[in-house]
Design a protein around this motif. Sequence first.
Motif, PDB file in Angstrom:
ATOM      1  N   PHE A  81      40.931  35.956  36.147  1.00 30.65           N
ATOM      2  CA  PHE A  81      40.343  36.622  37.350  1.00 30.65           C
ATOM      3  C   PHE A  81      40.965  38.002  37.267  1.00 30.65           C
ATOM      4  O   PHE A  81      42.173  38.088  36.459  1.00 30.65           O
ATOM      5  N   SER A  82      40.400  38.786  37.712  1.00 27.69           N
ATOM      6  CA  SER A  82      41.048  40.377  37.375  1.00 27.69           C
ATOM      7  C   SER A  82      41.209  41.046  38.862  1.00 27.69           C
ATOM      8  O   SER A  82      40.440  40.410  39.646  1.00 27.69           O
ATOM      9  N   TYR A  83      42.297  41.835  38.698  1.00 33.47           N
ATOM     10  CA  TYR A  83      42.723  42.368  39.772  1.00 33.47           C
ATOM     11  C   TYR A  83      41.645  43.252  40.526  1.00 33.47           C
ATOM     12  O   TYR A  83      40.663  43.392  39.929  1.00 33.47           O
ATOM     13  N   PRO A  84      41.485  42.993  42.220  1.00 34.74           N
ATOM     14  CA  PRO A  84      42.310  42.518  42.841  1.00 34.74           C
ATOM     15  C   PRO A  84      42.114  41.366  43.408  1.00 34.74           C
ATOM     16  O   PRO A  84      42.106  41.220  44.873  1.00 34.74           O
ATOM     17  N   TRP A 127      45.168  35.613  33.932  1.00 39.06           N
ATOM     18  CA  TRP A 127      44.964  36.664  35.050  1.00 39.06           C
ATOM     19  C   TRP A 127      44.837  37.912  34.286  1.00 39.06           C
ATOM     20  O   TRP A 127      45.668  38.117  33.379  1.00 39.06           O
ATOM     21  N   HIS A 128      44.153  39.062  34.571  1.00 36.74           N
ATOM     22  CA  HIS A 128      43.847  40.317  33.931  1.00 36.74           C
ATOM     23  C   HIS A 128      44.375  41.093  34.745  1.00 36.74           C
ATOM     24  O   HIS A 128      43.680  41.543  35.938  1.00 36.74           O
ATOM     25  N   ASP A 129      45.648  41.940  34.494  1.00 34.07           N
ATOM     26  CA  ASP A 129      46.018  42.730  35.575  1.00 34.07           C
ATOM     27  C   ASP A 129      45.866  44.268  35.077  1.00 34.07           C
ATOM     28  O   ASP A 129      46.783  44.747  34.146  1.00 34.07           O
ATOM     29  N   TYR A 130      44.780  44.568  35.234  1.00 34.69           N
ATOM     30  CA  TYR A 130      44.224  45.695  34.638  1.00 34.69           C
ATOM     31  C   TYR A 130      44.903  47.228  35.387  1.00 34.69           C
ATOM     32  O   TYR A 130      44.714  48.293  34.838  1.00 34.69           O
ATOM     33  N   ARG A 131      45.388  46.907  36.749  1.00 32.35           N
ATOM     34  CA  ARG A 131      46.064  48.141  37.427  1.00 32.35           C
ATOM     35  C   ARG A 131      47.502  47.371  37.841  1.00 32.35           C
ATOM     36  O   ARG A 131      47.813  46.466  37.965  1.00 32.35           O
ATOM     37  N   VAL A 148      42.561  33.726  44.241  1.00 34.79           N
ATOM     38  CA  VAL A 148      43.575  32.936  43.814  1.00 34.79           C
ATOM     39  C   VAL A 148      44.281  32.082  44.672  1.00 34.79           C
ATOM     40  O   VAL A 148      44.716  30.970  44.479  1.00 34.79           O
ATOM     41  N   GLU A 149      44.621  32.661  46.064  1.00 36.57           N
ATOM     42  CA  GLU A 149      44.974  31.949  47.207  1.00 36.57           C
ATOM     43  C   GLU A 149      44.178  30.717  47.378  1.00 36.57           C
ATOM     44  O   GLU A 149      44.511  29.522  47.565  1.00 36.57           O
ATOM     45  N   ARG A 150      42.718  30.809  47.347  1.00 41.80           N
ATOM     46  CA  ARG A 150      41.992  29.798  47.613  1.00 41.80           C
ATOM     47  C   ARG A 150      41.807  28.893  46.549  1.00 41.80           C
ATOM     48  O   ARG A 150      41.671  27.782  46.881  1.00 41.80           O
ATOM     49  N   PHE A 151      42.009  28.982  45.507  1.00 39.59           N
ATOM     50  CA  PHE A 151      41.884  28.399  44.378  1.00 39.59           C
ATOM     51  C   PHE A 151      43.189  27.381  44.310  1.00 39.59           C
ATOM     52  O   PHE A 151      42.993  26.159  44.181  1.00 39.59           O
ATOM     53  N   VAL A 152      44.389  27.922  44.840  1.00 43.02           N
ATOM     54  CA  VAL A 152      45.571  27.204  44.719  1.00 43.02           C
ATOM     55  C   VAL A 152      45.600  26.241  45.971  1.00 43.02           C
ATOM     56  O   VAL A 152      45.861  24.989  45.933  1.00 43.02           O
ATOM     57  N   GLN A 153      45.068  26.665  47.144  1.00 39.27           N
ATOM     58  CA  GLN A 153      45.025  25.843  48.375  1.00 39.27           C
ATOM     59  C   GLN A 153      43.965  24.874  48.251  1.00 39.27           C
ATOM     60  O   GLN A 153      44.228  23.821  48.699  1.00 39.27           O
ATOM     61  N   LYS A 154      43.094  24.789  47.448  1.00 33.33           N
ATOM     62  CA  LYS A 154      41.975  23.623  47.138  1.00 33.33           C
ATOM     63  C   LYS A 154      42.556  22.696  46.537  1.00 33.33           C
ATOM     64  O   LYS A 154      41.842  21.860  45.908  1.00 33.33           O
ATOM     65  N   GLY A 155      43.550  23.042  45.647  1.00 34.48           N
ATOM     66  CA  GLY A 155      44.524  22.100  44.927  1.00 34.48           C
ATOM     67  C   GLY A 155      43.887  22.012  43.476  1.00 34.48           C
ATOM     68  O   GLY A 155      43.886  21.127  42.725  1.00 34.48           O
ATOM     69  N   ALA A 156      43.369  23.213  43.042  1.00 35.13           N
ATOM     70  CA  ALA A 156      42.739  23.330  41.699  1.00 35.13           C
ATOM     71  C   ALA A 156      43.535  23.618  40.691  1.00 35.13           C
ATOM     72  O   ALA A 156      43.199  23.628  39.321  1.00 35.13           O
ATOM     73  N   ALA A 157      44.798  24.101  40.679  1.00 32.63           N
ATOM     74  CA  ALA A 157      45.879  24.366  39.785  1.00 32.63           C
ATOM     75  C   ALA A 157      45.888  23.526  38.588  1.00 32.63           C
ATOM     76  O   ALA A 157      46.074  23.895  37.559  1.00 32.63           O
ATOM     77  N   PRO A 158      45.939  22.047  38.916  1.00 31.83           N
ATOM     78  CA  PRO A 158      46.265  21.068  37.804  1.00 31.83           C
ATOM     79  C   PRO A 158      44.792  20.999  37.148  1.00 31.83           C
ATOM     80  O   PRO A 158      45.041  20.278  36.019  1.00 31.83           O
ATOM     81  N   LEU A 159      43.760  21.637  37.318  1.00 31.60           N
ATOM     82  CA  LEU A 159      42.504  21.457  36.598  1.00 31.60           C
ATOM     83  C   LEU A 159      42.788  22.312  35.422  1.00 31.60           C
ATOM     84  O   LEU A 159      41.813  22.332  34.335  1.00 31.60           O
TER      85      LEU A 159
END
Length: 229
Positions: free
Chosen positions: A199-202, A224-228, A207-218
């Motif tokens: 994912f790229s800023y901002p 993450w691309h922090d361009y700013r 990211v919050e939805r990704f984690v809340q839906k329990g996808a992190a273990p996938l």
Amino acid sequence: FTLRGKTVYAGAPGRLPPLPVYHYVVETDGDRSQFAVLPADYAGASFLGTEADQGTDSQLTGKMTQIRPAWVRVMGEGYWRQVEPKPNAWNWKPLDHVVDVNQGRQIIVMAGTRPSWVTDEGFFREYARYLGAMARRYAGEIYAIEVWNEPWYESPAEARLPDVHDPDSLVDQYIRLLKTSRDALRKEHSKVKLFGPAFSYPLYREVERFVQKGAAPLVDAFTWHDYRA
């Protein structure tokens, strides 16, 4: 400043003071860059990574030999539209070459950008076939596959996931893609890791939805691309 936030120099551009061996971050107006000061007897470091050496520029190859990155990421040579421009018409030669050139490094292949022949209806099925073929061909040679790159709901057609219209559907479809990818690797009994989504800023909401839906273990590594700043 150092990686831990200690300021080394602040002021007008100029020559930096003598720096001990360490990892540093330099900020200029509108830009941020990182670098590391290495000892004279440097023999590689596990924390350094860069884009893969394509083997077409001898000067770059020489620099890569000096830097000795432990990690490299392959981009265009592994793109889906490059590897399978037509159904079942595989073109592995460019990726074969880059993998050979970067032997001895932890190779991450970015798997994305759909071919023009892939429809929304067949997208996930065909992606699983592409990913499985890659994992099978490069078993023991590549460390990880990055599932897509910077997915976004307003991307061009070749970079967009199907049925994505807003941030929520973007995350839902990306999670589906990760599950499809996991299934493809299991089918091949592959040990290749899955990285993503870059994912790229901002995209904090995504990211919050990704984690809340329990996808992190996938994913084995969240990218993450922090361009700013």
